[in-house]
Design an enzyme around this catalytic site. Structure first.
Site, PDB file in Angstrom:
ATOM      1  N   ASN A 218      -1.339   0.161   6.583  1.00  0.00           N
ATOM      2  CA  ASN A 218      -0.597   0.697   5.454  1.00  0.00           C
ATOM      3  C   ASN A 218      -1.272   1.976   4.948  1.00  0.00           C
ATOM      4  O   ASN A 218      -2.468   1.993   4.675  1.00  0.00           O
ATOM      5  CB  ASN A 218      -0.531  -0.346   4.335  1.00  0.00           C
ATOM      6  CG  ASN A 218       0.410   0.052   3.221  1.00  0.00           C
ATOM      7  OD1 ASN A 218       0.188   1.041   2.534  1.00  0.00           O
ATOM      8  ND2 ASN A 218       1.470  -0.730   3.033  1.00  0.00           N
ATOM      9  N   HIS A 229       4.229   1.619   5.767  1.00  0.00           N
ATOM     10  CA  HIS A 229       3.695   0.262   5.841  1.00  0.00           C
ATOM     11  C   HIS A 229       2.916   0.082   7.141  1.00  0.00           C
ATOM     12  O   HIS A 229       3.025   0.900   8.058  1.00  0.00           O
ATOM     13  CB  HIS A 229       4.826  -0.752   5.743  1.00  0.00           C
ATOM     14  CG  HIS A 229       5.387  -0.868   4.358  1.00  0.00           C
ATOM     15  ND1 HIS A 229       6.181  -1.922   3.948  1.00  0.00           N
ATOM     16  CD2 HIS A 229       5.263  -0.056   3.273  1.00  0.00           C
ATOM     17  CE1 HIS A 229       6.526  -1.761   2.676  1.00  0.00           C
ATOM     18  NE2 HIS A 229       5.981  -0.632   2.251  1.00  0.00           N
ATOM     19  N   GLU A 231       3.214  -1.933   9.702  1.00  0.00           N
ATOM     20  CA  GLU A 231       4.024  -2.016  10.916  1.00  0.00           C
ATOM     21  C   GLU A 231       4.631  -0.658  11.271  1.00  0.00           C
ATOM     22  O   GLU A 231       4.683  -0.280  12.453  1.00  0.00           O
ATOM     23  CB  GLU A 231       5.145  -3.045  10.740  1.00  0.00           C
ATOM     24  CG  GLU A 231       4.659  -4.458  10.433  1.00  0.00           C
ATOM     25  CD  GLU A 231       4.556  -4.749   8.947  1.00  0.00           C
ATOM     26  OE1 GLU A 231       4.751  -5.923   8.563  1.00  0.00           O
ATOM     27  OE2 GLU A 231       4.282  -3.806   8.171  1.00  0.00           O
ATOM     28  N   CYS A 256       8.138  -6.937   5.272  1.00  0.00           N
ATOM     29  CA  CYS A 256       9.166  -6.682   4.266  1.00  0.00           C
ATOM     30  C   CYS A 256      10.492  -6.432   4.991  1.00  0.00           C
ATOM     31  O   CYS A 256      10.554  -6.375   6.221  1.00  0.00           O
ATOM     32  CB  CYS A 256       8.786  -5.481   3.410  1.00  0.00           C
ATOM     33  SG  CYS A 256       8.846  -3.912   4.322  1.00  0.00           S
ATOM     34  N   CYS A 259      10.465  -3.294   7.336  1.00  0.00           N
ATOM     35  CA  CYS A 259       9.780  -3.487   8.616  1.00  0.00           C
ATOM     36  C   CYS A 259      10.515  -4.498   9.493  1.00  0.00           C
ATOM     37  O   CYS A 259      10.587  -4.340  10.715  1.00  0.00           O
ATOM     38  CB  CYS A 259       8.342  -3.922   8.369  1.00  0.00           C
ATOM     39  SG  CYS A 259       7.351  -2.672   7.514  1.00  0.00           S
ATOM     40  N   ASP A 319       3.832  -1.230  -4.291  1.00  0.00           N
ATOM     41  CA  ASP A 319       4.197  -1.261  -2.877  1.00  0.00           C
ATOM     42  C   ASP A 319       5.444  -2.103  -2.634  1.00  0.00           C
ATOM     43  O   ASP A 319       6.270  -1.773  -1.786  1.00  0.00           O
ATOM     44  CB  ASP A 319       3.030  -1.802  -2.049  1.00  0.00           C
ATOM     45  CG  ASP A 319       3.263  -1.622  -0.565  1.00  0.00           C
ATOM     46  OD1 ASP A 319       3.402  -0.466  -0.123  1.00  0.00           O
ATOM     47  OD2 ASP A 319       3.329  -2.646   0.151  1.00  0.00           O
TER      48      ASP A 319
END
Length: 326
Positions: A218, A229, A231, A256, A259, A319
Site C-alpha cells: 500500500n 492499495h 494489490e 476491498c 481490488c 484508507d
C-alpha cells in the site's frame, strides 16, 4: 428407571427394569412391544402390525433402495478412512430410519443422514470436528454437493472420497499450505516495509509457476495515491500481461471492493489471503464469482494490522473511507 413393570402393547406381558432389553419401540407407531412382536431390520425396530406399512413406505416413498444403499456406502467409506470401521451400523440405522419419514428429494435425504452421522461421531467419539478441515484447525467440514470448508466454501472432497487421516487433517494438503504460508511471508515483508515507511501495512505478491513475479504494498501515504492499495501496487509492478490465468495473488489483508473487482477484471483464478479479521473485505464476493479463495488466518498479518489500527486509526479510516465491509 421404571418403578412399575412395562407392558408389551401387543400381548400385555410385563417386564421389569432388568428385562427392558427384551422390549423395542416401533419406529412408526411408537408403541413398546416385546421381541415376539417386533422385527428389527437395519437396526430399526418395527412392531409386527407396522411391518406392512414399513414395506409400503420403502416401496413407494421418494427414496429408493439403491439411493439408500448409495448413501450408506459413501458415508461408510468416509468414516472408514477417518475414524475406522466401527461406525457402519450407525450409518445403516440412520439411513433406514430417516428414509421412513423422508418426504423430500434425495438431496434433502442425504443432508439429513449426513447431519445425523456427524452428530453420532460427535457423541460417540467426543469429536466436534468430523470430518476435520485440512486448512482450519478445529473447524469441521460441512456437506453441500461435497465436503466443504466452512470458512472458504471450497470443496475439499466429494462424499465418499475423504482421504485417509482427514479427521486429523489431510496430509496431502499440508505441502500446499506450507507453500501458501511461504509466499504470504513475502507479502508480509512488503506490509512491514510499508509500515516502516509510515504507510499502511498491507502487502501483496503475485506468483506464477512457483515463483514471485511481482511484489508491492500500500502506497497511499508514500505516493499520495488513494488507489495505490497493496494489490494494485503489485499488479502495476507486474506490468502489462495478456492473461492472468496461471497466477496466484497473495495479499496480507482481505481485498476491498476495488481490488476484488480488479481480480475479476483480469481473471485471476486464485487469491490467498493472510487474514480477514481486521477487515472482512469481499471474500464471499470473490467466491461467488468463481475465484478460489484460501484464507490462512495468519497471526503475524493480523498482529501487524491490529497494531497499525491502534496507532493510526485516522489513517486507517481514511484508507477505507469509514466503510468496513467494502
Amino acid at each position: 428407571m421404571f418403578s412399575v413393570p412395562v407392558r408389551c402393547a401387543e400381548c400385555a406381558a410385563e417386564f421389569d427394569q432388568f428385562q427392558l432389553l427384551a422390549l423395542g419401540v416401533c419406529a412408526l407407531c411408537g408403541r413398546m412391544v416385546c421381541r415376539r412382536h417386533f422385527v428389527r431390520r437395519k437396526g430399526i425396530a418395527t412392531c409386527a402390525a407396522c411391518v406392512p406399512r414399513r414395506a409400503l413406505i420403502e416401496s413407494t416413498g421418494p427414496i429408493a433402495d439403491r439411493d439408500e444403499a448409495q448413501v450408506v456406502a459413501l458415508l461408510t467409506r468416509d468414516l472408514a478412512a477417518t475414524v475406522g470401521d466401527a461406525c457402519e451400523d450407525a450409518v445403516v440405522e440412520a439411513a433406514a430410519r430417516i428414509r421412513l419419514s423422508a418426504q423430500d428429494d434425495l438431496d434433502s435425504y442425504l443432508h439429513r443422514v449426513v447431519d445425523e452421522v456427524q452428530q453420532y461421531v460427535h457423541d460417540a467419539f467426543i469429536d466436534t470436528t468430523w470430518p476435520a478441515c485440512p486448512w482450519h484447525a478445529n473447524h469441521p467440514l460441512w456437506h453441500a454437493d461435497g465436503w466443504r470448508c466452512e470458512r472458504t466454501g471450497r470443496v475439499v472432497a466429494a462424499l465418499g472420497s475423504l482421504p485417509r487421516r482427514a479427521a486429523n487433517h489431510d496430509q496431502d494438503a499440508k505441502p500446499h499450505m506450507d507453500i501458501h504460508r511461504g509466499f504470504i511471508r513475502a507479502a508480509y515483508q512488503q506490509a512491514l516495509t510499508s509500515y516502516n515507511e509510515g504507510g499502511l501495512p498491507i502487502g501483496a505478491v503475485m506468483v506464477e509457476h512457483g515463483a514471485i513475479v511481482a511484489a508491492g504494498h500500500n502506497r497511499r501515504v508514500q505516493d499520495g495515491d488513494p488507489t495505490a492499495h497493496g494489490e494494485m501496487d503489485c499488479l502495476r509492478r507486474a506490468g502489462r500481461r495478456a492473461r492472468y490465468g496461471g497466477v496466484t495473488l497473495y495479499t496480507t489483508l482481505s481485498p476491498c471492493m476495488m481490488c476484488a473487482g480488479t481480480v475479476l477484471q483480469f481473471g485471476i483464478p486464485t487469491v490467498v489471503v493472510g487474514e480477514d479479521r481486521s477487515f472482512p473485505g469481499n471474500l464471499p464476493f470473490l467466491r461467488d464469482h468463481g475465484v478460489e479463495v484460501v484464507l490462512l488466518d495468519d497471526p503475524e498479518c493480523l498482529a501487524l494490522m491490529e497494531r497499525f489500527i491502534r496507532e493510526r486509526p485516522d489513517l486507517w479510516d481514511e484508507d477505507i473511507a469509514g466503510r468496513t465491509h467494502v
